[in-house]
Design an enzyme around this catalytic site. Structure first.
Site, PDB file in Angstrom:
ATOM      1  N   LYS A 288     -28.987 -37.469   9.217  1.00 54.75           N
ATOM      2  CA  LYS A 288     -27.829 -37.897   8.350  1.00 54.75           C
ATOM      3  C   LYS A 288     -26.999 -38.325   9.461  1.00 54.75           C
ATOM      4  CE  LYS A 288     -27.876 -35.735   3.902  1.00 54.75           C
ATOM      5  NZ  LYS A 288     -26.757 -34.886   2.929  1.00 54.75           N
TER       6      LYS A 288
ATOM      7  N   LYS B  50     -39.854 -38.437   3.113  1.00 59.69           N
ATOM      8  CA  LYS B  50     -39.710 -37.488   1.965  1.00 59.69           C
ATOM      9  C   LYS B  50     -38.976 -38.534   0.931  1.00 59.69           C
ATOM     10  CE  LYS B  50     -35.880 -35.658   1.750  1.00 59.69           C
ATOM     11  NZ  LYS B  50     -34.592 -34.743   1.599  1.00 59.69           N
TER      12      LYS B  50
ATOM     13  N   LYS C 267     -33.351 -39.258  -2.745  1.00 56.45           N
ATOM     14  CA  LYS C 267     -32.312 -40.008  -3.841  1.00 56.45           C
ATOM     15  C   LYS C 267     -31.512 -41.287  -3.190  1.00 56.45           C
ATOM     16  CE  LYS C 267     -29.311 -35.712  -3.331  1.00 56.45           C
ATOM     17  NZ  LYS C 267     -29.274 -34.449  -3.872  1.00 56.45           N
TER      18      LYS C 267
HETATM   19  P1  TYM Z   1     -30.340 -31.853  -2.020  1.00 54.94           P
HETATM   20  O1  TYM Z   1     -29.348 -32.152  -2.878  1.00 54.94           O
HETATM   21  O2  TYM Z   1     -30.850 -32.944  -0.890  1.00 54.94           O
HETATM   22  O3  TYM Z   1     -31.840 -31.533  -2.861  1.00 54.94           O
HETATM   23  C1  TYM Z   1     -31.960 -30.792  -3.889  1.00 54.94           C
HETATM   24  C2  TYM Z   1     -33.069 -29.845  -3.933  1.00 54.94           C
HETATM   25  O4  TYM Z   1     -34.185 -30.551  -4.148  1.00 54.94           O
HETATM   26  C3  TYM Z   1     -35.094 -30.565  -3.033  1.00 54.94           C
HETATM   27  N1  TYM Z   1     -35.768 -31.838  -2.949  1.00 54.94           N
HETATM   28  C4  TYM Z   1     -36.914 -31.924  -2.761  1.00 54.94           C
HETATM   29  N2  TYM Z   1     -38.195 -31.170  -2.976  1.00 54.94           N
HETATM   30  C5  TYM Z   1     -39.247 -31.550  -2.676  1.00 54.94           C
HETATM   31  N3  TYM Z   1     -39.540 -32.885  -2.481  1.00 54.94           N
HETATM   32  C6  TYM Z   1     -38.389 -33.904  -2.027  1.00 54.94           C
HETATM   33  N4  TYM Z   1     -38.806 -34.892  -2.029  1.00 54.94           N
HETATM   34  C7  TYM Z   1     -37.136 -33.253  -2.345  1.00 54.94           C
HETATM   35  N5  TYM Z   1     -36.003 -33.968  -2.224  1.00 54.94           N
HETATM   36  C8  TYM Z   1     -34.941 -32.731  -2.396  1.00 54.94           C
HETATM   37  C9  TYM Z   1     -34.302 -29.813  -1.853  1.00 54.94           C
HETATM   38  O5  TYM Z   1     -34.910 -29.123  -1.094  1.00 54.94           O
HETATM   39  C10 TYM Z   1     -33.262 -29.029  -2.494  1.00 54.94           C
HETATM   40  O6  TYM Z   1     -33.867 -27.761  -3.017  1.00 54.94           O
HETATM   41  N6  TYM Z   1     -28.108 -28.518   1.038  1.00 54.94           N
HETATM   42  C11 TYM Z   1     -28.811 -28.818  -0.360  1.00 54.94           C
HETATM   43  C12 TYM Z   1     -27.687 -28.611  -1.452  1.00 54.94           C
HETATM   44  C13 TYM Z   1     -27.374 -27.044  -1.473  1.00 54.94           C
HETATM   45  C14 TYM Z   1     -27.700 -25.823  -1.650  1.00 54.94           C
HETATM   46  C15 TYM Z   1     -27.037 -24.948  -1.425  1.00 54.94           C
HETATM   47  C16 TYM Z   1     -29.109 -25.486  -1.906  1.00 54.94           C
HETATM   48  C17 TYM Z   1     -25.902 -26.847  -1.076  1.00 54.94           C
HETATM   49  N7  TYM Z   1     -25.737 -25.548  -1.085  1.00 54.94           N
HETATM   50  C18 TYM Z   1     -27.099 -23.630  -1.768  1.00 54.94           C
HETATM   51  C19 TYM Z   1     -29.337 -24.229  -1.970  1.00 54.94           C
HETATM   52  C20 TYM Z   1     -28.491 -23.256  -2.059  1.00 54.94           C
HETATM   53  C21 TYM Z   1     -29.177 -30.328  -0.454  1.00 54.94           C
HETATM   54  O7  TYM Z   1     -28.802 -31.141   0.407  1.00 54.94           O
HETATM   55  O8  TYM Z   1     -30.044 -30.471  -1.395  1.00 54.94           O
END
Ligand code: TYM
Length: 332
Positions: free
Chosen positions: A114, A196, A199
């Site tokens: 990032k 990957k 979004k």
């Molecule tokens: P974030 O918002 O980027 O993504 C949300 C969840 O979706 C999963 N994910 C994917 N899994 C498979 N293939 C993909 N292409 C893909 N893109 C996203 C991510 O692994 C995630 O599980 N830091 C975290 C958010 C967060 C969080 C937490 C998660 C904040 N606090 C506490 C768990 C526990 C994040 O940026 O996810």
């Protein structure tokens, strides 16, 4: 009665929910919600580590609640809430910042990624992001954190932070484990299968959003990048595009990779890509329709996130109080 184990997970409302986050995370949340006591958060405080347009952030946060419910998370059985509504997250994040090392944060892949994409805004929040994520998880004494592959490093750091804190103050935090699905932990971009599905790649045809219209989904799959062979075979090393499509098709239909190879033996990629697109349209149709309906009922959504925050605050306050006491803060 035996206490149920606890789950915590979250998604940033920094973009619309994608097929990647559905397959990597939400789908598994739904499967786990009977067995565990679950907290599912919309992590708006994490989202502002990258600049957001306020009106869009607000709209996406609400729509993310509607989509969580539409994906099958029953608000009566799961605590669904918005991170900024529970101030204990910010308070605990500060404490954990003091137990997280500069070197550890510097090694985080998501930070490096990032920071390179937002070179003009490498702010302190982006750097200490994992301490806030650790606060999210540890406040609820979570046993399990269901996430996609890309969040594994952050959950491992959470464990290290918790262990460091416990080694000084005794058994304060439960040490959480991650739950990463066997199939679909890393859904790849449709146009660049080495990267990957993300979004933030809006409008490039690389990403499918849960609220996409059927014709857009079909178009994106028809254009998905494959390879110069003509055989539908699973090999994530040499056939990244096809293997990614097979993963998506497998999750959408419940078919094994072997079934899929048999089904498309002797058939062209065109036919396969169309079948994958159609399976995703059917997978997402009920979710989109339900979410659209829920979005018309703002009062209901408000009730859900208010109840959620109230319930989450009670649990979070308990852990925060314990932590403050251990640290030597004078009781309020
Ligand atoms: P974030 O918002 O980027 O993504 C949300 C969840 O979706 C999963 N994910 C994917 N899994 C498979 N293939 C993909 N292409 C893909 N893109 C996203 C991510 O692994 C995630 O599980 N830091 C975290 C958010 C967060 C969080 C937490 C998660 C904040 N606090 C506490 C768990 C526990 C994040 O940026 O996810």
């Amino acid at each position: 009665m035996e206490q149920k184990k606890i789950i915590f997970s979250g998604i940033q409302p920094s973009g619309e929910l994608t097929l990647g986050s559905y397959i990597g995370a939400i789908k598994n949340w739904v499967n786990l919600s009977e067995e565990y006591e679950c907290y599912y958060c919309i992590v708006d405080m994490h989202a502002i580590t990258v600049r957001q347009k306020p009106a869009e952030l607000r709209k996406r946060t609400l729509s993310q609640i509607a989509q969580y419910i539409a994906c099958g998370l029953d608000p009566d059985k799961n605590t669904i809430f918005i991170q900024s509504h529970v101030p204990a997250h910010a308070e605990m994040a500060w404490v954990l910042n003091c137990y997280t090392m500069f070197g550890e944060l510097s090694r985080m892949t998501q930070f490096k990624d990032k920071a390179s994409k937002n070179a003009e805004n490498v702010n302190a929040g982006l750097f200490t992001y994992p301490a806030l994520m650790a606060a999210d998880i540890l406040l609820y004494q979570a046993d399990l954190v269901p996430v996609g592959d890309d969040q594994k490093q952050h959950v491992e750091l959470t464990r290290d932070i918790a262990q460091r804190f416990n080694s000084v103050y005794g058994d304060v935090f439960k040490i959480p484990g991650h739950y990463i699905p066997k199939v679909g932990a890393r859904i790849m971009s449709l146009t660049e299968p080495e990267a990957k599905m993300s979004k933030s790649d809006k409008g490039s045809g690389s990403c499918i959003y849960l609220m996409d219209k059927p014709e857009d989904i079909i178009r994106a799959f028809k254009r998905a990048v494959t390879d110069s062979e003509t055989v539908v075979r699973y090999n994530p090393e040499t056939k990244k595009g096809i293997s990614n499509l097979m993963t998506i098709y497998s999750v959408a239909t419940g078919k094994s990779f072997q079934d899929i190879e048999n089904e498309f033996a002797g058939k062209g990629y065109g036919e396969f890509k169309l079948a994958v697109g159609e399976s995703v349209v059917e997978l997402l149709r009920p979710i989109r329709e339900r979410a659209e309906d829920l979005m018309k009922n703002k009062d209901y959504l408000t009730q859900v996130y208010r109840d959620g925050a109230e319930k989450a605050s009670r649990t979070a306050a308990r852990t925060l109080r314990k932590v403050h006491k251990k640290l030597g803060f004078v009781e309020r």
